[in-house]
Scaffold this motif. Structure first.
Motif, PDB file in Angstrom:
ATOM      1  N   GLN A 134       0.769  -1.366   0.034  1.00 30.96           N
ATOM      2  CA  GLN A 134      -0.048  -0.037   0.178  1.00 30.96           C
ATOM      3  C   GLN A 134       0.794   1.324   0.048  1.00 30.96           C
ATOM      4  O   GLN A 134       0.597   2.214  -0.637  1.00 30.96           O
ATOM      5  N   ALA A 135       2.007   1.077   0.751  1.00 31.00           N
ATOM      6  CA  ALA A 135       2.782   2.255   0.715  1.00 31.00           C
ATOM      7  C   ALA A 135       3.540   2.770  -0.681  1.00 31.00           C
ATOM      8  O   ALA A 135       4.030   3.773  -1.031  1.00 31.00           O
ATOM      9  N   ASP A 178       1.974   3.081  -3.245  1.00 33.30           N
ATOM     10  CA  ASP A 178       1.172   4.031  -4.024  1.00 33.30           C
ATOM     11  C   ASP A 178       1.155   3.668  -5.436  1.00 33.30           C
ATOM     12  O   ASP A 178       1.015   4.667  -6.114  1.00 33.30           O
ATOM     13  N   ARG A 179       0.909   2.438  -5.946  1.00 30.10           N
ATOM     14  CA  ARG A 179       0.581   2.173  -7.497  1.00 30.10           C
ATOM     15  C   ARG A 179      -0.302   0.861  -7.479  1.00 30.10           C
ATOM     16  O   ARG A 179      -0.339   0.177  -6.377  1.00 30.10           O
ATOM     17  N   THR A 180      -0.800   0.619  -8.523  1.00 28.66           N
ATOM     18  CA  THR A 180      -1.430  -0.626  -8.805  1.00 28.66           C
ATOM     19  C   THR A 180      -0.632  -1.718  -9.328  1.00 28.66           C
ATOM     20  O   THR A 180       0.419  -1.219 -10.161  1.00 28.66           O
ATOM     21  N   ARG A 235      -4.940  -2.970  -4.577  1.00 26.87           N
ATOM     22  CA  ARG A 235      -4.067  -2.468  -5.376  1.00 26.87           C
ATOM     23  C   ARG A 235      -3.539  -3.632  -6.417  1.00 26.87           C
ATOM     24  O   ARG A 235      -2.757  -3.283  -7.218  1.00 26.87           O
TER      25      ARG A 235
END
Length: 269
Positions: free
Chosen positions: A42-43, A45-47, A69
């Protein structure tokens, strides 16, 4: 030159398979590190359109917020039943030393508590890097140097006390700098290895060994030595309680957790 065969992969597979079929392959450690890996995802910040998790079992990323994600999640383990705990339809069984993966197949690969049982660790890391698409992410957590140091010392002293030649009982664990260097050697960019020193409380040596068995962490060495006698185990219990008590009662056990992260290059090599 082939890698030394330190671990018996067939025995590891059989034990993980048996306990998973009995719905007993689970531990608080797996659940904990699964959550930690999820937080790290999660950190970022991308999928990730396509991801693979190795060794997660019931600690699958699908049970964490990190699933938001990931678009398409696959699961793999040396034991088919463990892989099936993570995914019913996108699971497959394979030894991490010989993953049946194509090059540039995944955007994310997450390995949960299984790399410390790999005979050819450099080769396994290289396979993972090659299976990542450009800018893909590799995340892993494994037990590091100092894991079960209390148990190692207690068994060693107990065998001496019983008049026996001490034999290797606990698997060797890699040092933090070594693991960071192996990531870089495998071709990962921005390679980072960091450590968390986890200490757990157990009521007795029997309790600890039972937990290790449920995790598939017993009898993993290619040459496990002669069976431990009841006399040695009684000595080990006494020594453990005297030398390694937990502040809250019972005994303590160390599980240094090494977290690895590496980025695949923009252009495959």
């Amino acid at each position: 030159m082939s890698a030394p065969q330190i671990f018996n992969t067939q025995r590891i597979k059989a034990r993980r398979q048996a306990f998973a079929r009995q719905n007993r392959f689970e531990s608080s450690i797996h659940q904990y590190v699964g959550g930690e890996i999820a937080e790290r995802i999660q950190a970022l910040d991308r999928t990730f359109p396509r991801a693979l998790e190795i060794g997660t079992g019931s600690a699958s990323l699908k049970n964490t917020p990190a699933k938001e994600r990931i678009n398409d999640l696959f699961a793999c383990d040396i034991a088919p039943a463990v892989a099936a705990q993570a995914s019913k339809h996108k699971a497959f069984a394979a030894n991490q030393e010989a993953l049946p993966l194509k090059q540039k197949q995944f955007d994310l690969i997450a390995s949960i508590l299984n790399l410390h049982h790999v005979n050819d660790l450099p080769g396994a890391l290289l396979q993972c890097r090659r299976a990542l698409r450009p800018k893909g992410i590799f995340l892993a957590v494994m037990f590091g140097e100092g894991t079960l140091e209390e148990l190692r010392a207690s068994l060693h002293e107990a065998e001496l006390l019983a008049g026996r030649e001490p034999q290797p009982r606990i698997a060797p664990f890699a040092e933090l700098p070594t693991l960071g260097n192996l990531l870089a050697r495998a071709g990962f960019l921005h390679a980072i290895a960091d450590i968390e020193r986890l200490t757990l409380k157990y009521e007795s040596l029997t309790d600890l060994v039972g937990n290790l068995r449920a995790m598939g962490e017993t009898g993993v060495l290619a040459a496990p030595g002669t069976p431990l006698s009841r006399t040695v185990m009684r000595h080990a219990e006494d020594i453990y309680r005297q030398r390694f008590p937990h502040d809250e009662g019972g005994i303590r056990a160390s599980f240094p957790l090494v977290y690895l992260i590496g980025h695949a290059p923009d252009e495959g090599r």
